[in-house]
Structure formats: C-alpha cells, structure tokens
Design a protein around this motif. Structure first.
Motif, PDB file in Angstrom:
ATOM      1  N   ARG A   1     -56.593 -69.989  61.978  1.00 38.44           N
ATOM      2  CA  ARG A   1     -57.917 -69.659  62.509  1.00 38.44           C
ATOM      3  C   ARG A   1     -57.916 -68.394  63.336  1.00 38.44           C
ATOM      4  NH1 ARG A   1     -55.610 -73.783  65.158  1.00 38.44           N
ATOM      5  NH2 ARG A   1     -55.474 -73.728  67.441  1.00 38.44           N
ATOM      6  N   HIS A   2     -56.732 -68.049  63.944  1.00 44.08           N
ATOM      7  CA  HIS A   2     -56.660 -66.842  64.754  1.00 44.08           C
ATOM      8  C   HIS A   2     -56.881 -65.592  63.905  1.00 44.08           C
ATOM      9  CE1 HIS A   2     -52.630 -67.615  63.137  1.00 44.08           C
ATOM     10  NE2 HIS A   2     -52.490 -66.269  63.127  1.00 44.08           N
ATOM     11  N   THR A   3     -56.507 -65.703  62.619  1.00 44.90           N
ATOM     12  CA  THR A   3     -56.715 -64.549  61.733  1.00 44.90           C
ATOM     13  C   THR A   3     -58.198 -64.348  61.459  1.00 44.90           C
ATOM     14  OG1 THR A   3     -54.584 -64.985  60.676  1.00 44.90           O
ATOM     15  CG2 THR A   3     -56.133 -63.585  59.482  1.00 44.90           C
ATOM     16  N   LEU A   4     -58.943 -65.438  61.266  1.00 41.04           N
ATOM     17  CA  LEU A   4     -60.374 -65.317  61.014  1.00 41.04           C
ATOM     18  C   LEU A   4     -61.148 -64.937  62.265  1.00 41.04           C
ATOM     19  CD1 LEU A   4     -60.930 -68.464  58.751  1.00 41.04           C
ATOM     20  CD2 LEU A   4     -60.899 -66.069  58.026  1.00 41.04           C
ATOM     21  N   CYS A   5     -60.650 -65.365  63.424  1.00 35.72           N
ATOM     22  CA  CYS A   5     -61.371 -65.114  64.675  1.00 35.72           C
ATOM     23  C   CYS A   5     -60.946 -63.811  65.357  1.00 35.72           C
ATOM     24  CB  CYS A   5     -61.168 -66.281  65.650  1.00 35.72           C
ATOM     25  SG  CYS A   5     -61.787 -67.848  65.002  1.00 35.72           S
ATOM     26  N   ASP A   6     -59.879 -63.212  64.916  1.00 36.68           N
ATOM     27  CA  ASP A   6     -59.375 -61.979  65.552  1.00 36.68           C
ATOM     28  C   ASP A   6     -60.247 -60.799  65.128  1.00 36.68           C
ATOM     29  OD1 ASP A   6     -58.003 -60.090  66.837  1.00 36.68           O
ATOM     30  OD2 ASP A   6     -56.098 -60.336  65.750  1.00 36.68           O
ATOM     31  N   ASN A   7     -60.864 -60.127  66.124  1.00 34.64           N
ATOM     32  CA  ASN A   7     -61.747 -59.000  65.843  1.00 34.64           C
ATOM     33  C   ASN A   7     -60.988 -57.733  65.495  1.00 34.64           C
ATOM     34  OD1 ASN A   7     -64.019 -60.567  66.338  1.00 34.64           O
ATOM     35  ND2 ASN A   7     -63.960 -60.113  68.545  1.00 34.64           N
ATOM     36  N   THR A   8     -59.692 -57.714  65.769  1.00 32.24           N
ATOM     37  CA  THR A   8     -58.899 -56.494  65.503  1.00 32.24           C
ATOM     38  C   THR A   8     -58.577 -56.350  64.034  1.00 32.24           C
ATOM     39  OG1 THR A   8     -56.846 -57.712  65.897  1.00 32.24           O
ATOM     40  CG2 THR A   8     -57.883 -56.642  67.806  1.00 32.24           C
TER      41      THR A   8
ATOM     42  N   GLY B   1     -60.602 -56.277  61.537  1.00 29.03           N
ATOM     43  CA  GLY B   1     -61.563 -55.458  60.816  1.00 29.03           C
ATOM     44  C   GLY B   1     -62.566 -56.304  60.053  1.00 29.03           C
ATOM     45  N   SER B   2     -62.849 -55.904  58.815  1.00 34.39           N
ATOM     46  CA  SER B   2     -63.878 -56.552  58.016  1.00 34.39           C
ATOM     47  C   SER B   2     -63.408 -57.913  57.491  1.00 34.39           C
ATOM     48  CB  SER B   2     -64.260 -55.660  56.833  1.00 34.39           C
ATOM     49  OG  SER B   2     -63.146 -55.491  55.978  1.00 34.39           O
ATOM     50  N   LEU B   3     -64.400 -58.651  56.929  1.00 32.12           N
ATOM     51  CA  LEU B   3     -64.094 -59.961  56.357  1.00 32.12           C
ATOM     52  C   LEU B   3     -63.133 -59.830  55.192  1.00 32.12           C
ATOM     53  CD1 LEU B   3     -64.649 -62.989  56.247  1.00 32.12           C
ATOM     54  CD2 LEU B   3     -66.622 -62.501  54.756  1.00 32.12           C
ATOM     55  N   TRP B   4     -63.286 -58.788  54.400  1.00 31.61           N
ATOM     56  CA  TRP B   4     -62.395 -58.598  53.260  1.00 31.61           C
ATOM     57  C   TRP B   4     -60.952 -58.460  53.717  1.00 31.61           C
ATOM     58  CZ3 TRP B   4     -61.851 -59.319  48.409  1.00 31.61           C
ATOM     59  CH2 TRP B   4     -60.872 -58.642  47.678  1.00 31.61           C
ATOM     60  N   ARG B   5     -60.719 -57.737  54.828  1.00 34.18           N
ATOM     61  CA  ARG B   5     -59.352 -57.585  55.347  1.00 34.18           C
ATOM     62  C   ARG B   5     -58.809 -58.924  55.852  1.00 34.18           C
ATOM     63  NH1 ARG B   5     -58.286 -51.900  58.432  1.00 34.18           N
ATOM     64  NH2 ARG B   5     -59.040 -50.512  56.781  1.00 34.18           N
ATOM     65  N   LYS B   6     -59.710 -59.688  56.439  1.00 35.60           N
ATOM     66  CA  LYS B   6     -59.261 -61.000  56.919  1.00 35.60           C
ATOM     67  C   LYS B   6     -58.851 -61.889  55.749  1.00 35.60           C
ATOM     68  CE  LYS B   6     -62.139 -60.983  61.077  1.00 35.60           C
ATOM     69  NZ  LYS B   6     -63.232 -61.650  61.806  1.00 35.60           N
ATOM     70  N   LEU B   7     -59.658 -61.872  54.672  1.00 26.61           N
ATOM     71  CA  LEU B   7     -59.317 -62.683  53.508  1.00 26.61           C
ATOM     72  C   LEU B   7     -58.042 -62.178  52.855  1.00 26.61           C
ATOM     73  CD1 LEU B   7     -62.835 -63.153  51.867  1.00 26.61           C
ATOM     74  CD2 LEU B   7     -61.536 -64.817  53.199  1.00 26.61           C
ATOM     75  N   THR B   8     -57.870 -60.864  52.815  1.00 28.52           N
ATOM     76  CA  THR B   8     -56.640 -60.296  52.245  1.00 28.52           C
ATOM     77  C   THR B   8     -55.432 -60.723  53.066  1.00 28.52           C
ATOM     78  OG1 THR B   8     -57.911 -58.396  51.475  1.00 28.52           O
ATOM     79  CG2 THR B   8     -55.515 -58.163  51.516  1.00 28.52           C
ATOM     80  N   SER B   9     -55.594 -60.739  54.373  1.00 23.60           N
ATOM     81  CA  SER B   9     -54.496 -61.159  55.249  1.00 23.60           C
ATOM     82  C   SER B   9     -54.152 -62.631  55.021  1.00 23.60           C
ATOM     83  CB  SER B   9     -54.883 -60.924  56.710  1.00 23.60           C
ATOM     84  OG  SER B   9     -53.873 -61.387  57.586  1.00 23.60           O
ATOM     85  N   LEU B  10     -55.230 -63.473  54.806  1.00 23.35           N
ATOM     86  CA  LEU B  10     -54.971 -64.887  54.549  1.00 23.35           C
ATOM     87  C   LEU B  10     -54.259 -65.079  53.225  1.00 23.35           C
ATOM     88  CD1 LEU B  10     -58.298 -66.595  55.712  1.00 23.35           C
ATOM     89  CD2 LEU B  10     -56.051 -66.790  56.785  1.00 23.35           C
ATOM     90  N   LEU B  11     -54.613 -64.289  52.214  1.00 20.23           N
ATOM     91  CA  LEU B  11     -53.945 -64.405  50.923  1.00 20.23           C
ATOM     92  C   LEU B  11     -52.479 -64.004  51.031  1.00 20.23           C
ATOM     93  CD1 LEU B  11     -56.696 -63.049  48.491  1.00 20.23           C
ATOM     94  CD2 LEU B  11     -55.933 -65.410  48.778  1.00 20.23           C
ATOM     95  N   ARG B  12     -52.192 -62.939  51.820  1.00 17.48           N
ATOM     96  CA  ARG B  12     -50.786 -62.540  52.016  1.00 17.48           C
ATOM     97  C   ARG B  12     -50.017 -63.640  52.741  1.00 17.48           C
ATOM     98  NH1 ARG B  12     -52.857 -57.256  53.277  1.00 17.48           N
ATOM     99  NH2 ARG B  12     -52.661 -57.773  55.490  1.00 17.48           N
TER     100      ARG B  12
END
Length: 962
Positions: A859-866, A868-879
């Motif tokens: 959840r920290h990845t989705l809630c972290d404002n650093t 960037g965009s939602l797409w980057r957050k989803l990409t980070s979750l996939l990695r």
C-alpha cells in the motif's frame, strides 16, 4: 271464511248516581257518535268462492285442510283492511279419479268457484286440468308432482309444489359419488311412477338403469315375488319412487326377506322421505336407507307456525312439507285475488247450465280467470316452505337434503344444489372424493363400509369367458379342447393374470372358457361377442383401443403399453476414428479446456513470487503453468506447490478432474458397446425412403398404423409367430424378408426372450393402452378386476408369472437390455455445471484474497506521492510482483544458509574433490583452475555486498536471477 272483527268499546257502567245529569248525557251522546263513525268508516268486503278437492277421509288431507284454514286465518289477521275474503267450499274426491272430476265439476257448475285447490294425486289431476282449461278456472295443486302433467300445457294449471323431475339430478349425484354403475328403479305403475323415469335415465346416463314396476293394487305376495326376482340379480342399489303407502309396504317386505341387510342400498325419492313418519310409521323398519328431500329453511315464521295451539300439531298428527305448500298456496291465492279488479268480476252464463247436466260443452267461461292468472304469476313472497315464486306456473327447485335413517333419527348427511352439486353438511365444501362429499353414512345392516353396489347373483357364479385361438405367441394365450370330454382349457400369461385377479376378488367367480376363432385373427369380432351378450368377458392379448371401448369396458392394462419397432443388430468392426470424442459434447470439451488454462494461470499467479519452479524465462513459465494444469488430469504433476491459496485451488480442481475422468471413462466404454450393437435401421423415415419392407402381426391393428405412417401395401408383410418374425428379419428385404417389425411392446419382448442377442427395440414408440380384459358396458366386475390387477402389478406374484412364461430372470443375466445399450447419450455441460461452478467460485475467491493481500502489503507504493503518476505506481507494482518475495519462508531459509557458509554452498568439500580425478590434460587443468578462481571471487563479492533496505532488512539475491 275470514271475517273482520270490530273492536268493542267498554261501556262505562255507573256504579253510583252522578250529581251532574248533563255530564252523563253528554258522555252517552259522545260514545254513540264514536260508534257510528267507526261503523261508517269500515270498508265493505267481497266474498270470493274457492273450491278444495281432497281425499277428506285420509290423514294427509285432514292435515293439509287444517293448514289451509290456518293460512286464511293468519293472512286476514295480518291484513284486516283487505277488501276480499276467500270462502272455501270443500269436496271429497274419495281417493278416486272419477269422484275427483265430479267434485271439480260440481264446484265449477254449482258453486261457481273462481279457483280450485287440489287435487291430492297426479292421477286425479289430468281430467280436472282439462275441465279447468275449458272453463278458465285456475287449479292450484300442492301435491300432484308427476312431470307428465306438464305435457298437458294448460295455462290454468299451477303447481305450487316441486316437479318430480327436479330431484333426479340430486339422486344421480348420490349414485355417482359412491361410484355405483348399476341401479334398479322401483316405481309404481301409474302417472306418478312413469313420469320420473325418462328424467332419471337421462340423469344417470353413465349408469345402467334397470326397471321394476309394481302395481298400485299389488298384494303382499306379488310384492314378494318381484323382490325375490330382484334379489337374484347382480345389482344391489335400489331407487324407489311411488306413493308413500305402497312404498313403505315394499320396504317392509324387503326387510322381511333380508334385502335391508349389509351390501344393500335403498335410496328414497322426495315424496317418500317427506312422508316417513306419516300415520305414526316407525323408522326402525328403514334403518340405513338414504333419501333426497327438498330443503326447508328454518325461519321464525315456521317456528311460530309449529308452536301454535292447533290440532294439526298434536303428537299423533305431524305436519309435512305438503302441508306447508298448502299453506303457501292459499297465501298466494289470497294475495292474487286482492290484486285483481274484483269490481269487474262476473260470470258469463253459468246459469245457462241445467242443474242435471254434466256436459263440459255447456260450461260457462269465467271472465275472472285470466285476470287471476296474471296476478298469480306475479306473486312472490317468503313462505313457510321457502321462497314462493312460480316460474312457468310451478315452483323452482333450489336445494335438496340428503338424509340417512339411523335409529329413530333422520340425519342430514349432505345437501345438493344445482350450482354446487353435493356438499358435505359439516364442511360445506364440495370435494372429488365420495367419502368427503357426504357425512358418515350408516348403511343397512349397521355397516359403515360403502357397499360396492352389486354382487354375483345367487342363481349362478360361472361366467362365459371367450379366449382367442392363436397361431403363435402361445406364451400369451393358448386354448385347447379335449375331443372326448369337449372341455375347453386355456393357459398362458394372460390366463394366469386373469385367474390371479379373480382370486383376489371378495367373491367367488368361476370362469368357463370358450374357444373363439375370429375371422383373419381380428379381435374386434371377440369384442362384439361381449357387446351382444354372447360372452360375459374376453380374456387374452387384446389391445385396448378407443373404437373397442365404445362397445365394451376394459380393465386396467396388465402389460406395458405402446407399439415399437424391432430391428436386427450388426457388429460394427470398423471403429470410428474419432470415437474418443463422442462421450463429451462440444460445450463440455471447450469448458474443460478453458478451465485447465484458467487453473494453470491461477496457480502460476499464486506461486510466481514464492516458488522457483514457476520462475524463469516467460516461455518456461507458460510451459510450466500449462504442464502443471494438464498433468492434474492424470495426477502426474511434479511441481511443488507452496502457497496455501494455490493448494486450496488445486485440491478443488483435482476433485473436479477426478469426476470428469471417471465419467469420461464410463461413457466411452458405453459408446464402444453401442458401436458394437449398432442397429441396422433407426427411423421410420429411413425405412420409407429406402423402400424397405416391414412386418406386423397378422390380424393386428398395427397394419392400419403403418399405412398411416406412409408405408405402401407392398412394403407390409405379416407374421404369426416369433419364429416367423425371426425368419423374416434374418432374411432382410433383399431376400424377401423385412428390415424391421412393428408390434406391441409386449410381443416384441416375447420375441427378444428367444433372440435377445440378435435384435433390439428402438424408437419410435406409438402410444396405446396395452392389453386388457373386456367386460360388458357398466359391468361391476370391470372395476373389481382392475383393482385386483393393480394389486398384482405392485406385488411379487406378477414377477413370478412373467418369469414363468418369458424366463425373465435368466434373460436378465444372459442378455443386456437393448434399450439401455442403445440409449447412451453424450455428456453435456449441463451434467457438470455444478462442478465447474464450484471450481470457478473457489478460484475467484482465492484470486480476490491474493490481490487484496498483495495490495495491502504494498500500500505504501500506491500511497507514496513521490512515485509520480498512477501508471508509474502500477509499473512499480508489476516489477514488485515479478520479483521474488524474499519474505517468504521458502527464500528466507535459503538466504540464511547462503550467508552462514557461502563457500560450503558453492565449493565442493575437500573430500569431494579428492574423490574426483583430475583431468589428464594440463590445459584443461589450467582452465579449470582459472574458472574456479573466478567463481570464488564472484561469490566473495556477492557475499560481502549485501544490500540493506530502508527498514534495515537485508536483501540477498542473485544478480543473475530475476
């Protein structure tokens, strides 16, 4: 005649002398003036003469005449201001038709009456009606009930009573409710008895009605002779309709000879039930009889009428409904007379009659009659006997009570109305069952069981039974005649069933068999032998058809019903290449394949982060997922499953796969058997299209059925036995035989009992009623034998008879059931959708739990404002998902072990190295040393460069593995 009473004013009697003389004279003058005013205000009254013709010496007429006088007294007491008064002139008819006519003539000619009340009986009414019609003097009867009087069609005849034909529907309802199929109508030989018979026969159209006529002058010996004749017949239900005096004599004689005992039924008509206790009769002689009686609704007026201090209500003289109708008749006539214009009433030339003539042609015509008729037709009121309304110049029936004589009581056990039919007195609801339509009934002989309505006659218990002569299929029926004794014997499956049913009857019946040869083996001839009375029954393999049921009654079928097709079997050695696909339908194959892919994906999803078996290059992961999923089909999966969610899904899926594989195996085996027993013909259309010949049993109705299907006459060939049918089927159409045989299922099974491995019964199946036994129309034995057959089919005795004639037990083990073998169907998705639903729900729930847990953990990845965009957050979750889950116990154990002894993990032990021989080539040895040195340097670098995340936890992972 009624009279108006003028009230008396009490004259004041002076007990002492008054001191004021003027005042006393004034009071006297005033009293005389009041009396004079009252006298002057009284309306004048007119006297209307009304004749009464009754058998005055009988108790019945005395009661009715008293009721008439009470009606006059009550009517004018309630209407003191009416301007008309009826004056009664009674004449005695002396229980004679001629005397009744003479009395009516005297009243019309000499008394010049405006109307006549009477006569007592239907026999006395006919001549009086014709006389009244000529003189236009209305006749109102309250006791002449014969329907034949209606045929005279005189407008001057009014019936203030019920026509006997009104009660026949109620009688028929009682008979039908108990299921009696035959009754004897006992009636008197005059207009009273004959008038009801036509209506009774129409109402009992489904019941056989026998007639027994008794003369009005019959002696006791003549009555006994007729009753003894009835006793020797089968029918035990008697409907009695006659004058009460004669009717109760018949009941007394019937009781004397034992005809009011158990299993007898006596049903009395309305006229007799209304006179049960007349002349002090005792109900003890009528125990258990039933009766219909018109319903008289209780009212306050009726209760007051019975409580009046009058001779007609003494204990020795009891009122009946006819007395109530007499009461209402006078009320109606008095009302009509008052409504008529009496000022214009006159008689035309009544005086022209000479005092000594009796010629009707010289009778004058009453001009008062037409006006009185019109007024009578409009009279409606609530009388003592019920609603008084004359429709077509007679009362209309509404409700009848069904009574049962028990002890000294007349119990009402039900009611009948034209709208609702029979109704239980207690429940007030109509039902379809006889034991609920009426209340509890006590039958003659104090029996509570419903009599069956008939029994075998006492003059003989043998019945003539016709048996068809057959050319084949002797296991159904075979008849032989001894040439010496000329005694006919019968045997076979049908005979055993018939005799077993007779043994279950509650009475003894001895069948006497007769050999019947029908032209061209047509069983319609046998049916007509029963219809014309030559035979009492026909037993054999007789098919129940609609046409035959028009002439006879059939019992319940004792064989399986329907016409089907028998075809030869062939062994198909050339197996279908794609036969392995047939056990499942296309939708089941597609659904199963999709679920294999789905389960593989779900397991990979759960295991990818925690299981090394499901990691690696993409093509390796896809192959592993498919391999794991499809290997569960044979339970050969080798990959280790470490996630609990994956284990849950795999357990459910393995159960689904187990059911699917077992069902597939069983159905494939069935299909391979079907391939081996493939029928040569499967449809009627193929036979007609290919011009194949078909067979039918000689003389059977099946030939007409085949012609109706479209077969030509040249395609039809008959057979008379199972052996002949086998011969024709073996030859086939090309050799002058047949391709299929059509017959009743019972016959086809008889053929299979001999040739079970060669033939099979296939569709289509044409509906018939099966085989039954024929009896005459409305025969009571039909129902009894049918119930006995039903008991047989539900017991073990039927199986023993079938095994005796068709060898059922041995055939069951030696021959497979062709219908079962040829009825294999593909398994479809509808057979297993429940299993797939369970697997789908389990996978979906596990998927939701996994996704929820994964998102919550990161959840920290989705809630972290650093980020960037939602797409980057989803990409980070996939990695993150693609990387190993180092927190898993599977990787934690491996990491700890690597840190504690890296050299041990990567370098072989000395002892191990000593066991391996060094390579002989120096160059190879040198190369090996260089690689070894490089390996140790890399391992040392990797070990010492442990990374630390921001939480202080150490992540140790191989740089070459993702």
């Amino acid at each position: 005649m009624g009279s108006v009473r003028i009230p008396n004013l009490s004259m004041m009697k002076t007990t002492k002398k008054t001191r004021n003389t003027f005042l006393s004279h004034f009071v006297l003058f005033l009293s005389c003036f009041v009396l004079m005013e009252v006298g002057l205000g009284q309306s004048p009254t007119s006297e209307i003469k009304v004749g009464v013709v009754l058998d005055l010496k009988t108790t019945f007429s005395k009661i009715c005449l008293t009721s008439i006088n009470m009606s006059l007294s009550d009517f004018y007491g309630d209407h003191p201001n009416y301007r008309t008064r009826l004056a009664l002139h009674a004449r005695d008819s002396m229980e004679d038709v001629v005397q009744a006519s003479a009395a009516a003539l005297d009243l019309i000619k000499n008394e010049q009456v405006s109307a006549i009340i009477g006569p007592r009986s239907s026999m006395q009414a006919e001549f009086m009606i014709r006389m009244a019609n000529k003189s236009q003097v209305p006749i109102i009867t309250f006791s002449a009930t014969s329907p034949l009087l209606t045929s005279i069609k005189s407008p001057y005849f009014y019936r203030a009573t019920l026509d006997d034909s009104c009660q026949v529907e109620a009688i028929a309802a009682v008979v039908n409710s108990f299921g009696w199929r035959s009754v004897v109508a006992i009636y008197v030989d005059n207009e009273l008895g004959k008038g009801i018979m036509h209506s009774l026969s129409d109402a009992l159209q489904d019941v056989e009605v026998h007639r027994s006529v008794i003369s009005t002058e019959a002696s006791d010996d003549q009555i006994l002779k007729e009753l003894y004749k009835l006793k020797t017949r089968q029918t035990r239900v008697f409907v009695i309709h006659m004058a009460s005096r004669l009717g109760f004599r018949v009941l007394q004689k019937a009781r004397k000879i034992g005809m009011l005992e158990k299993e007898y039924v006596w049903l009395l008509s309305n006229g007799m039930t209304n006179m049960m206790t007349h002349d002090g009769r005792s109900l003890e002689t009528m125990q258990g009889v039933l009766g219909v009686r018109n319903h008289v609704r209780k009212s306050k007026e009726l209760e007051d009428f019975y409580q009046k201090d009058n001779p007609s209500t003494r204990d020795d003289v009891e009122l009946n409904v006819f007395a109530l109708w007499a009461y209402d008749s006078i009320t109606a006539l008095a009302t009509a007379v008052e409504k008529t214009n009496t000022n214009n009433m006159r008689y035309d030339n009544f005086s022209a009659l000479s005092n000594n003539t009796t010629d009707l042609g010289t009778l004058g015509v009453s001009l008062y009659g037409p006006s009185l008729l019109e007024a009578l037709s409009r009279v409606e009121f609530k009388g003592l006997a019920g609603e008084f309304s004359l429709v077509n110049r007679q009362l209309v029936a509404s409700t009848f009570d069904i009574i049962n004589v028990v002890g000294n009581e007349e119990r009402i056990i039900g009611t009948w109305t034209p709208r609702d039919g029979l109704m239980n007195t207690n429940s007030k609801k109509t039902t379809l069952f006889s034991n609920e339509r009426l209340g509890p009934v006590v039958w003659p002989g104090s029996s509570y069981g419903v009599p069956k309505g008939w029994e075998v006659p006492t003059d003989g218990k043998k019945i003539k039974v016709g048996v068809p002569v057959k050319q084949g299929f002797f296991n159904f029926v075979e008849v032989t005649t001894n040439p010496i004794t000329n005694v006919t014997t019968a045997k076979g499956y049908a005979i055993d069933i018939f005799e077993a049913a007779l043994k279950k009857l509650p009475y003894s019946v001895i069948p006497r068999y007769y050999r019947i040869e029908s032209p061209e083996d047509n069983y319609n001839y046998l049916v007509h032998q029963v219809y014309d009375g030559t035979l009492d029954a026909v037993v054999g393999d007789i098919t129940i058809t609609a046409n035959r049921s028009m002439y006879v009654d059939f019992t319940l079928p004792y064989t399986e019903s329907g016409v089907s097709m028998l075809v030869p079997l062939r062994d198909n050695e050339n197996k279908n290449t794609w036969v392995f696909l047939k056990p499942w339908s296309l939708d089941l194959w597609i659904t199963t394949g999709c679920f294999f892919v789905l389960i593989g994906f779900i397991v990979w999803l759960f295991e990818h982060r925690v299981n090394s078996d499901f990691r690696g290059p993409p093509h390796h992961q896809i192959g592993t997922s498919f391999w794991f999923s499809f290997s569960t089909m044979v339970f050969a999966h080798r990959e280790k499953v470490v996630s609990n969610l994956a284990r849950f899904v795999v357990i459910v899926w393995c159960f689904v796969v187990l059911v699917l594989t077992q069902s597939y195996t069983a159905n494939l085996t069935s299909f391979l058997t079907v391939q081996r027993l493939e029928p040569r013909a499967t449809s009627v259309e193929d036979l007609i299209r290919n011009g194949e010949s078909v067979g039918f049993q000689h003389g059977a109705f099946v030939k007409d059925t085949l012609k109706g299907l479209g077969f030509k006459e040249s395609q039809l060939k008959s057979f008379g036995s199972a052996e002949k049918c086998d011969e024709l089927l073996s030859n086939g159409t090309s050799k002058g035989g047949i391709a299929a045989a059509f017959d009743e299922v019972a016959y086809l099974k008889a053929i299979l009992s001999k040739y079970c491995s060669k033939y099979a019964i296939v569709e289509p199946s044409f509906k018939t009623a099966g085989f039954g036994f024929a009896f005459p129309k409305n025969s009571p034995m039909t129902g009894d034998v049918s119930r006995a057959i039903l008991n047989l089919t539900q017991g073990e005795e039927m199986a023993g008879i079938e095994n005796k004639w068709f060898n059922r037990l041995s055939l069951a083990s030696e021959c497979p059931d062709p219908k079962t073998a040829l009825s294999s169907n593909r398994l479809s998705l509808s057979s297993f959708w429940g299993l797939f639903l369970i697997a789908g729900i389990a996978s979906f729930l596990a998927f939701l739990i996994f996704v929820g847990h994964f998102l919550y953990e990161h959840r920290h990845t989705l809630c972290d404002n650093t980020e960037g965009s939602l797409w980057r957050k989803l990409t980070s979750l996939l990695r993150t998902f693609d990387a190993k889950d180092t927190k898993s116990h599977t990787f934690k154990n491996s990491a700890v072990h690597n840190v504690s002894s890296p050299v041990t993990q990567c370098t072989p032990s000395p002892s191990t190295l000593q066991m391996r021989p060094w390579p002989r080539s120096m160059s190879l040895n040198r190369e090996f040393e260089l690689r070894r040195a490089s390996f140790f340097m890399s391992e040392e670098r990797l070990t010492t460069q442990a990374e630390h995340n921001k939480h202080g936890e150490s992540d140790i992972e191989s740089g070459s593995e993702r």
